[in-house]
Design an enzyme around this catalytic site. Structure first.
Site, mmCIF file in Angstrom:
data_model
loop_
_atom_site.group_PDB
_atom_site.id
_atom_site.type_symbol
_atom_site.label_atom_id
_atom_site.label_comp_id
_atom_site.label_asym_id
_atom_site.label_seq_id
_atom_site.Cartn_x
_atom_site.Cartn_y
_atom_site.Cartn_z
ATOM 1 C CB ALA A 11 -40.178 11.214 66.274
ATOM 2 N NE ARG A 17 -29.980 5.032 75.786
ATOM 3 C CZ ARG A 17 -31.248 5.345 76.400
ATOM 4 N NH1 ARG A 17 -30.918 4.709 77.165
ATOM 5 N NH2 ARG A 17 -31.854 6.436 76.059
ATOM 6 C CD GLN A 75 -36.479 19.518 69.154
ATOM 7 O OE1 GLN A 75 -36.404 18.200 69.045
ATOM 8 N NE2 GLN A 75 -36.652 20.189 70.841
ATOM 9 N N GLY A 80 -34.186 19.167 74.308
ATOM 10 C CA GLY A 80 -35.425 18.515 74.732
ATOM 11 C C GLY A 80 -37.003 18.353 74.222
ATOM 12 C CG ASP A 104 -39.049 6.784 72.256
ATOM 13 O OD1 ASP A 104 -39.471 7.590 72.358
ATOM 14 O OD2 ASP A 104 -37.827 7.053 72.710
ATOM 15 C CD GLU A 154 -36.696 13.649 83.788
ATOM 16 O OE1 GLU A 154 -36.836 12.651 82.597
ATOM 17 O OE2 GLU A 154 -38.254 14.009 83.928
ATOM 18 C CB ALA A 423 -43.162 -37.371 28.747
#
Ligand code: UD1
Ligand code: CA
Length: 463
Positions: A11, A17, A75, A80, A104, A154, A423
């Site tokens: 993640a 995008r 990371q 990659g 995702d 790929e 009332a």
């Protein structure tokens, strides 16, 4: 005993995008961040370790993701998928089986994951693939003459011959930790994207004589990834369709399965009717024969048998007992407890209050911090004045009380059993059992206040 299972969720990517300041894995599907769906599915396998690799928006992702079972792995640079998994390896024992999931890819079922995890061993990798009519963008699965998988190529590295292959890599795979510890540091980034590809381990495994066991999901939608908001909305619709089908299979009738949204867990009894544009969030329990009208929002609530929720009502954190009727246009806020056969009508807001059996609050009222007995009648426009600017105060209305329209009840205050309030009263003192309280300016009528118009009165009746 089977080797321990460790799950690594990738993640760290940016998700550019999505065109969003929010990290991609925090975008919601069915009211929950994508990453939560992935973690829920992963947890269903009862793993011995759950590692989440984060990078872009790491702090935000961590903050928004509860779970003491998670080992966070940073990371720093996104070099990659192979590099990403390598960052998690130091926290994983040699003997473990490692299952890699993507943050995702949110809707993979527990069954699919369990099949994939089941084939990982010291001698074989597990690979989840799917056949797509349009394989564009995905890594292609390369098989030899005998049908055995020999590698993944790929899209950006593929030859024209390879591009026509329709079997693609979902990205989800599993391998023994001891082999990953050898292979991942040895990966090269000598490819079209200059990245360390996790997918290169397939060819490495084959060259070292390990098997590659392929499994496929029950439904290709399950492994659909989210790269942009169009794909996200497509997955949301697919997921909602499945939720709607589950409701119908469980005995609820939906006026239109395409117009009901479930963002959480809903339990329904038999012969429940749900009209269009109903949104259900959190934990919702609906009893037998309940009718839910159009445009209703139900959030963390329990509706008992034979209750009716009419159009445009919003119910949150509340309980509605059997046979009660709510709305149209009612709002029940947290800790509203509506007793059996009670009635809450239009433009009524109820918060942190219990309404006893058969009591009626039919129009234009606010009831907050109140304990109301049974058979009470609350006139239109009754307001509990529960807040003095500093603290909240309680109102008690005992069984059978009758409150006239346009009354303010200034808390703390108690209305006794079968008491009456005239009332338009502003009640600031307790009213005893069976007493009548009238607290308003007395009416005076002043004769001849308006001067007679000359001649007009005398001409009246003339032709
Ligand atoms: C990857 C696969 C491809 C597969 C596709 C399925 C590789 C090399 N390719 O391609 O075969 O068909 O998924 O969707 O694995 N991530 C990190 N750190 C990184 C890079 C990626 O955590 O350094 C995470 C991303 O946040 C994402 C996942 O890994 O959750 C996949 O990365 P992405 O760049 O989308 O891979 P694809 O190019 O789609
Ligand atoms: Ca992707």
């Amino acid at each position: 005993m089977a080797a321990p299972l460790h799950i690594v969720v990738l993640a760290a990517g940016q998700g550019s995008r999505m065109k969003s300041a929010l990290p991609k894995v925090l975008h919601s599907l069915a009211g929950q961040p994508l990453l939560h769906h992935v973690l829920d599915a992963g947890r269903s396998l009862r793993p011995d370790g759950l590692h989440v690799v984060i990078g872009h928006g790491a702090e935000q992702v961590r903050e928004k993701t509860p779970g003491s079972d998670i080992q966070w792995v940073i990371q720093k640079e996104q070099l990659g998928t192979g590099h990403a998994v390598a960052q998690a390896l130091p926290g994983i024992p040699e003997t473990a089986r490692v299952l890699v999931l993507y943050g995702d890819v949110p809707l993979t079922s527990a069954d699919t994951l369990s099949r994939l995890a089941g084939v990982i061993s010291r001698e074989s990798l597990g690979l989840l693939t799917v056949n797509l009519l349009d394989p564009a963008g995905y890594g292609r699965i390369i098989r030899d003459r005998h049908g055995a998988v020999t590698g993944i190529v790929e899209q950006k590295d593929a030859t024209p011959d390879q591009l026509v292959i329709t079997e693609v890599n979902t990205g989800l795979l599993g391998a023994p930790a001891e082999r990953l510890k050898e292979w991942l540091p040895a990966l090269s980034s000598n490819n079209a994207q200059g990245e360390y590809y996790l997918t290169d381990i397939i060819a490495l495994a084959r060259s070292e004589g390990l098997g590659v066991e392929v499994s496929q999901p029950d439904d290709p939608e399950e492994v659909q990834g989210v790269n942009n908001r169009v794909q996200l909305s497509g997955l949301e619709r697919w997921f909602q369709r499945r939720q709607a089908e589950a409701l119908m299979m469980g005995g609820a009738s939906l006026a239109d399965p395409a117009r009901v949204d479930v963002r959480g867990r809903v339990e329904t009894g038999q012969d429940v009717e749900i009209d269009v544009n109903v949104v259900m969030e959190g934990e919702v329990v609906i009893g037998d024969r309940v009718h839910i009208g159009p445009n209703v929002v139900l959030r963390n609530c329990r509706i008992s048998a034979d209750a009716r929720i009419e159009a445009n009502s919003v119910i949150e954190g509340a309980r509605v007992d059997h046979g009660a009727a709510i709305g149209p246009f009612a709002r029940l806020r947290p800790d509203a407890l509506i007793g059996p056969e009670a009635r809450v009508g239009n433009f009524v807001e109820i918060k942190k209050s219990s309404i006893g059996r058969g009591s009626k609050v039919n129009h234009l009222s606010y009831v907050g911090d109140t304990t109301m007995g049974t058979g009470v009648n609350v006139g239109a426009g009754t307001i509990t004045c529960n807040y003095d600017g500093t603290s909240k105060h309680h109102t008690t209305v005992r069984d059978g009380a009758f409150i006239g329209s346009n009354t303010s009840l200034v808390a703390p205050v108690t209305l006794g059993e079968r008491s009456l309030v005239g009332a338009g009263s502003t009640i600031t003192r307790d009213v005893g059992d069976r007493e009548l309280a009238v607290a308003r300016g007395r009416q005076r009528n002043i004769a001849d206040w308006v001067p007679a118009e000359d001649g007009l009165d005398s001409e009246e009746g003339d032709s």
